[in-house]
Write an enzyme that holds these catalytic residues in place. Structure first.
Site, PDB file in Angstrom:
ATOM      1  N   GLY A 178     -55.132 -70.244  22.069  1.00 46.39           N
ATOM      2  CA  GLY A 178     -54.093 -70.946  21.334  1.00 46.39           C
ATOM      3  C   GLY A 178     -53.027 -69.961  20.908  1.00 46.39           C
TER       4      GLY A 178
ATOM      5  CB  ALA B  79     -54.449 -67.345  16.712  1.00 37.55           C
TER       6      ALA B  79
ATOM      7  CB  THR C 299     -51.964 -74.188  20.267  1.00 39.64           C
ATOM      8  OG1 THR C 299     -52.566 -73.287  19.322  1.00 39.64           O
ATOM      9  CG2 THR C 299     -50.469 -73.857  20.357  1.00 39.64           C
TER      10      THR C 299
ATOM     11  CB  ALA D 195     -49.354 -78.312  17.017  1.00 36.62           C
TER      12      ALA D 195
ATOM     13  N   GLY E 259     -46.365 -81.166  14.641  1.00 33.82           N
ATOM     14  CA  GLY E 259     -45.540 -80.559  13.604  1.00 33.82           C
ATOM     15  C   GLY E 259     -44.954 -79.238  14.061  1.00 33.82           C
TER      16      GLY E 259
ATOM     17  CG  HIS F 263     -52.754 -85.449   9.571  1.00 34.49           C
ATOM     18  ND1 HIS F 263     -52.026 -86.605   9.431  1.00 34.49           N
ATOM     19  CD2 HIS F 263     -51.854 -84.466   9.819  1.00 34.49           C
ATOM     20  CE1 HIS F 263     -50.744 -86.340   9.592  1.00 34.49           C
ATOM     21  NE2 HIS F 263     -50.610 -85.044   9.832  1.00 34.49           N
TER      22      HIS F 263
ATOM     23  NE  ARG G 298     -50.508 -82.250   6.562  1.00 31.29           N
ATOM     24  CZ  ARG G 298     -50.511 -81.595   7.709  1.00 31.29           C
ATOM     25  NH1 ARG G 298     -51.535 -80.815   8.013  1.00 31.29           N
ATOM     26  NH2 ARG G 298     -49.500 -81.689   8.546  1.00 31.29           N
TER      27      ARG G 298
ATOM     28  CG  LEU H 252     -48.385 -74.218  14.915  1.00 32.08           C
ATOM     29  CD1 LEU H 252     -47.233 -75.059  15.461  1.00 32.08           C
ATOM     30  CD2 LEU H 252     -49.335 -73.835  16.040  1.00 32.08           C
TER      31      LEU H 252
END
Length: 498
Positions: free
Chosen positions: A9, A11, A39, A42, A44, A224, A268, A369
């Site tokens: 991902g 990272a 990843t 995602a 967002g 979420h 959240r 991220l």
């Protein structure tokens, strides 16, 4: 020096690129093919670009507020202090963030952010664009890649990590290294309802626990708030609420204001809890109303969500859609210092696998991220330093390394028990918990782990890893006796409209 990076991902890819550019020999191993994992999913963006009236200090304050007092202030300072540079680096590596007609980066705002400071790509396809660009860089740099390699365990010699043991096309493969950087993601598959892909089974965390590494904050699982309550766990980005969408009950009332003055833009954990309570009261899912945004804007700003909701039979431009919380992100993980070092010499952890304590008890939207990019770069730099560890004591032990003489399919063995574990975690270690429920869950998990046969497939190894992480998470949740952030205790079980 020789480095192994496990995970592909943001990272893992960032760590591999930084390490290779520093002159190290890097082997990147990944569970599936490059381009898998969380990843690319995602929707967002990446927080960290500051407009007028905004600043890193404001971003830090928002992060600390969302973390419910449990974020590490020094880690947060690193995050916001280096964030803009990492975003600039992503742009230099080819990530095409959205811009206006003048070429200026478009900035979005999400819940609990005091300003618009989030960059996106493709409207709601940020992760996919980041993954595409970084994978292209990894290929261009000639980094050694081993795909479809399942992490069995860490190789330990004289108390230090000296490589990894993988299962690759049915063959056990030992890869020795001077240092290992784990970037294997979280454990969303612990839960019956999750936004995470099937491969998010906590493999790196479990391997680290078996090796004796310290872990922390595993009780903090972010749910979420808005996942489509039909047709599978498809996430509806928080940015939709940032554009003006509202959450309504079966009478059309915006009920989240009962829980927080910011309503839909509250942190959240607050929004997810409010949705769960309201869904339990009315015994049906609440609805997300995005009709006021308009069909044209929804299609332009959220093309992926627009297409996916329509494929599932909803016209969200004309009518509210049913939503429910689902397990999304693990704030805890392998405990690290500010450079990704763990309590075991030679072992580093970054991304969702790690616990830097940036997120505290509740992650601020679009910080994940960013955290992955910032701390992966730092870990790659620190890996060149002679091996040493941070003084942390392991809190949990679980399954011993199993016999790895097996094949690489995901069938057979005791994988059927995974569904029971996921149901148990959802009911007892989920959005709302009770002390009795946590104790019952821990007893069941330990019983299942003790009775589990030796794994006979990749699915079995994954289930064993989930049991290891589940035991650690339930233990941590039972030990934390106060409600805070994503860890909410109640005397009565909650009804969640999933």
């Amino acid at each position: 020096m020789n480095l192994v990076v496990a995970g592909s991902g943001i990272a893992g890819l960032t760590a591999a690129l930084h390490a290779q550019q520093s002159g190290h020999s890097v082997t990147l191993v990944t569970k599936d093919a490059l381009g898998g994992g969380c990843t690319p999913l995602a929707q967002g963006g990446v927080a960290g670009i500051y407009g007028p009236g905004d600043s890193p200090r404001q971003h830090a304050a928002d992060t600390l507020d969302a973390g419910a007092g449990l974020s590490d202030a020094m880690a947060v300072d690193v995050l916001v202090g280096e964030g803009s540079a990492r975003i600039a680096e992503l742009i230099a590596r080819g990530v095409a963030f959205d811009r206006d007609v003048n070429g200026t980066l478009l900035l979005g705002r999400e819940a609990a952010h005091s300003h618009a400071r989030i960059v996106h790509a493709g409207g709601d396809a940020t992760g996919a664009e980041i993954s595409r660009a970084l994978i292209a860089q990894v290929h261009d740099r000639g980094i050694d890649i081993v795909e479809h390699a399942f992490l069995l365990d860490l190789l330990i010699e004289h108390g230090a990590v000296r490589g990894v043991r993988m299962l690759h096309h049915g063959v056990t493969l030992d890869i020795t290294a001077d240092a290992v950087i784990l970037a294997t993601g979280g454990g969303g598959q612990l839960y019956q309802h999750t936004t995470n892909p099937l491969g998010a089974t906590g493999d790196g965390i479990a391997a680290a626990i078996r090796a004796g590494a310290a872990v922390a904050d595993l009780e903090f699982v972010q749910f979420h708030p808005t996942v489509l309550a039909a047709g599978g766990s498809f996430l509806i980005s928080e940015a939709v609420r940032g554009e003006g969408a509202t959450l309504i009950d079966d009478r059309g009332r915006r009920f989240v204001f009962d829980s927080h003055p910011d309503g839909e833009m509250a942190p959240r954990d607050v929004v997810a809890g409010a949705i769960a309570r309201q869904a339990g009261l009315q015994r049906s899912p609440v609805r997300l109303d995005a009709t006021m945004i308009g069909a044209a804007r929804l299609t332009q700003r959220f093309p992926t969500i627009d297409r996916s909701t329509r494929e599932r039979g909803f016209d969200w431009a004309r009518e509210p859609i049913p939503v429910t919380p689902a397990a999304h992100y693990l704030m805890g993980g392998i405990r690290t210092d500010l450079d990704g070092r763990t309590s075991i010499p030679g072992l580093f952890a970054v991304g969702e696998t790690a616990c830097t304590r940036v997120h505290g008890a509740n992650r601020l939207a679009s910080n994940s991220l960013l955290e992955a990019a910032v701390f992966a770069a730092r870990a790659a730099a620190a890996a060149a330093v002679p091996a040493h560890s941070i003084p942390l004591r392991s809190q949990f032990t679980s399954l011993k390394p199993a016999n790895s003489d097996t094949n690489c399919d995901r069938s057979g063995g005791f994988a059927h028990s995974r569904g029971l574990l996921q149901e148990l975690m959802w009911d007892r270690v989920g959005l709302v918990r009770t002390p009795d429920g946590l104790a019952e869950a821990l007893t069941s998990i330990r019983s299942w782990a003790a009775a589990a046969p030796a794994p006979a497939s990749v699915a079995d190894y994954e289930t064993a890893n989930l049991l290891t992480v589940a035991e650690a998470a339930a233990s941590a949740a039972l030990a934390r006796t106060e409600s805070v952030g994503a860890h909410q205790l109640s005397r009565e079980p909650a009804l969640i409209g999933a």
